[in-house]
Design an enzyme around this catalytic site. Structure first.
Site, PDB file in Angstrom:
ATOM      1  N   ASP A  17      34.102  30.832  53.045  1.00 46.19           N
ATOM      2  CA  ASP A  17      32.889  30.573  52.215  1.00 46.19           C
ATOM      3  C   ASP A  17      33.371  29.028  52.268  1.00 46.19           C
ATOM      4  OD1 ASP A  17      31.188  29.315  50.057  1.00 46.19           O
ATOM      5  OD2 ASP A  17      31.863  30.387  49.141  1.00 46.19           O
TER       6      ASP A  17
ATOM      7  N   HIS B  22      30.546  29.584  43.698  1.00 45.66           N
ATOM      8  CA  HIS B  22      31.247  29.705  45.278  1.00 45.66           C
ATOM      9  C   HIS B  22      33.002  29.156  44.391  1.00 45.66           C
ATOM     10  CE1 HIS B  22      27.707  30.122  47.994  1.00 45.66           C
ATOM     11  NE2 HIS B  22      26.986  29.381  45.947  1.00 45.66           N
TER      12      HIS B  22
END
EC number: 3.1.-.-
Length: 557
Positions: free
Chosen positions: A198, A370
């Site tokens: 990610d 994130h």
């Protein structure tokens, strides 16, 4: 524990979505003659995609190779990881693997779209091992803003292919949100062949603020509120919703939800025990008026920009259920994406105009869902991959993530910046990017899947920008004359009353073109229509510098 099944030959890694964009995750991994799909997400449309509801990856390559597809492996329950599953399953047969909550949300999506297909669902956790002919697949727990998030490991004879899903490291979280550092370390020690990771916050320095610090800040801010408290957040951010519930309980405030997206995800998670809700804390939205203003919290939630749009309507006194009153306090627990900054600025202005107190959201203590730079480097250092593929991010984020991987010791020639449809081929010696498969966006409008393409979008832009111009003529082909018309209509092009001369000139031009066509030995309808388009377009552009969509309609008596 060695989970390598057998000696493998060829490996192919193909992103079909989730690269060059923050959404629409879909990564294909092929090991010899078996194919595995990692996530199947959707994307909400960009501003220029007029009328489009959602966007999914083009899976033509998967359809062409559907006999090889062994399963769809899902990392978490957000729409950009699971939103395309129902569309994929309409076209191919494959079992679906995911955590308990993730699969419950997939089943709800299938139900919402009335897909009654028999699907094999396999509930997995960090101890599960799924055994296939060429490889074994296992999982590890990660931290994201929704519980039960997993990373996926495909065990090959060259080492593990690890897909992190969306993740961050936060040591203040536990239970269903806790990252399994021990298992991640073991995976790294056993040897990681390729890490697919990610990149969303790859440009943000340092670490995320721990969630307990965020909750403490909100508690301090909310304690000072004397009137109604309205908190705006995403329905998909379960951590933030739980924090507001915790704080409301401490402050003896009742909580009510405002937002249609809650119906599925929140209620499913609540029934399954993923939320800790004290007894009698929740009240229906229509009962808020029965309580003193300093005893309620309203959580305005939704997908994408919905929470902000709801606030905007409330501030303008146009919401069907509840509007902002002087003395209300509003807190935006939302990260503004680039395309939301304008509406957030406008909403804050309208809230102030309506008399609301806006609780400032400190940038110093922001927590993303994130991992930031140091967390991403930490994942790379734990896994120590031979090859690195940054995904889930715009291209500049993938580049920033690639730089972090190089800093963490991955050889630059073994870092691959892939675009949609790129094929990373490994033949046992080298990984090369030397091929491309069909890829792109499939636009969904209503129940139509893929029937809105570039041409339809172009037409919608044309209609939005310059309007439409229709010329209707009825012909008597036997006597070679105009039986009725021409009748001119326009929408979104010019104000008719102020442009009567131009429309009369256009009418005469249509009459002239049609009469000329009727004089030909053989009457060609298509030729008459094309002449009308060309000559009317020229006339209108010369007079207005606009190019409306011109639709000639010719009928016969």
């Amino acid at each position: 524990m060695n989970l390598v099944k057998k000696k493998n030959n060829d490996i192919r890694i193909i992103p079909l979505g989730g690269v060059g964009e923050i959404a629409k995750n879909m990564y294909i991994v092929e090991v010899d003659d078996e194919m595995f799909m990692l996530d199947a997400g959707l994307m909400f449309p960009e501003d220029e995609m007029l009328g489009v509801d959602v966007v999914i990856p083009d899976i033509q390559y998967v359809i062409e190779n559907k006999d090889k597809l062994k399963g769809i492996f899902l990392t978490h329950g957000h729409e950009h990881a699971i939103g395309a599953v129902s569309y994929v399953l309409e076209q191919v047969d494959a079992p679906v693997y995911g955590s308990k909550l993730t699969l419950a949300l997939v089943k709800e999506n299938m139900k919402e779209r009335n897909i009654n297909k028999k699907v094999r669902y396999y509930t997995v956790n960090d101890e599960s091992v799924m055994r296939f002919k060429n490889v074994n697949v296992s999982f590890f727990n990660t931290t994201h803003s929704i519980p039960d998030s997993l990373g996926v490991i495909i065990h090959t004879s060259y080492g593990a292919i690890v897909y992190t899903g969306e993740f961050k490291f936060d040591q203040s979280l536990h239970g269903n949100y806790a990252p399994d550092l021990k298992k991640m370390t073991e995976i790294g020690e056993e040897g990681v062949f390729a890490l697919i990771s990610d990149s969303t916050e790859a440009e943000k320095p340092g670490y995320n603020t721990p969630e307990n610090v965020i909750e403490s800040h909100m508690l301090d801010a909310f304690t000072k509120v004397n009137g109604r408290l309205i908190v705006s957040c995403y329905a998909s951010n379960f951590i933030r919703i739980q924090q507001v519930l915790n704080i409301a309980s401490k402050l003896n405030r009742k909580v009510s939800f405002l937002g249609r997206s809650l119906e599925s995800s929140f209620n499913i998670a609540r029934k399954m025990g993923y939320f800790n809700i004290p007894k009698d804390l929740l009240i229906p939205i229509n009962e808020v008026e029965n309580y003193p203003k300093n005893e309620v919290v309203i959580i305005a939630t939704g997908m994408q920009g919905e929470p902000v749009e709801a606030l905007n309507q409330m501030a303008r006194q146009k919401h069907k259920i509840m509007n902002i009153e002087p003395g209300d306090s509003v807190f935006l627990a939302i990260t503004a994406s680039a395309n939301m900054e304008v509406i957030i600025g406008d909403t804050l202005n309208e809230l102030a105009r309506a008399g609301a107190e806006i609780i400032p959201n400190s940038k110093k203590i922001h927590a993303s869902s994130h991992g930031c730079m140091e967390e991403l480097k930490m994942m790379i250092n734990i896994m120590k991959p031979e090859y690195f593929i940054p995904v889930q991010g715009e291209f500049k984020m993938q580049i920033a993530h690639a730089k972090l991987a190089a800093e963490a010791g991955v050889a630059p020639e073994k870092i691959f910046l892939a675009e949609k449809g790129d094929v990373l081929n490994f033949d046992g010696k080298d990984m090369v990017l030397n091929e491309k498969v069909e890829s792109g966006n499939v636009l969904i409008d209503g129940i139509g899947v893929g029937d809105v393409g570039n041409i339809v979008l172009r037409d919608r832009h044309l209609l939005a920008e310059d309007g439409i111009f229709i010329a209707v003529v009825t012909l008597d082909p036997k006597n070679r004359r105009i039986a009725a018309g021409p009748e001119i209509q326009s929408r979104g092009f010019v104000y008719v009353r102020e442009s009567e001369e131009l429309l009369k000139e256009a009418e005469e031009k249509v009459r002239e073109i049609v009469e000329q066509g009727l004089q030909e030995r053989r009457i060609e309808w298509s030729e008459i229509k094309q002449n009308m388009r060309d000559k009317i377009s020229k006339l209108l552009f010369e007079n207005t510098k606009r190019r409306p969509m011109i639709i000639p309609i010719i009928s016969e008596v």
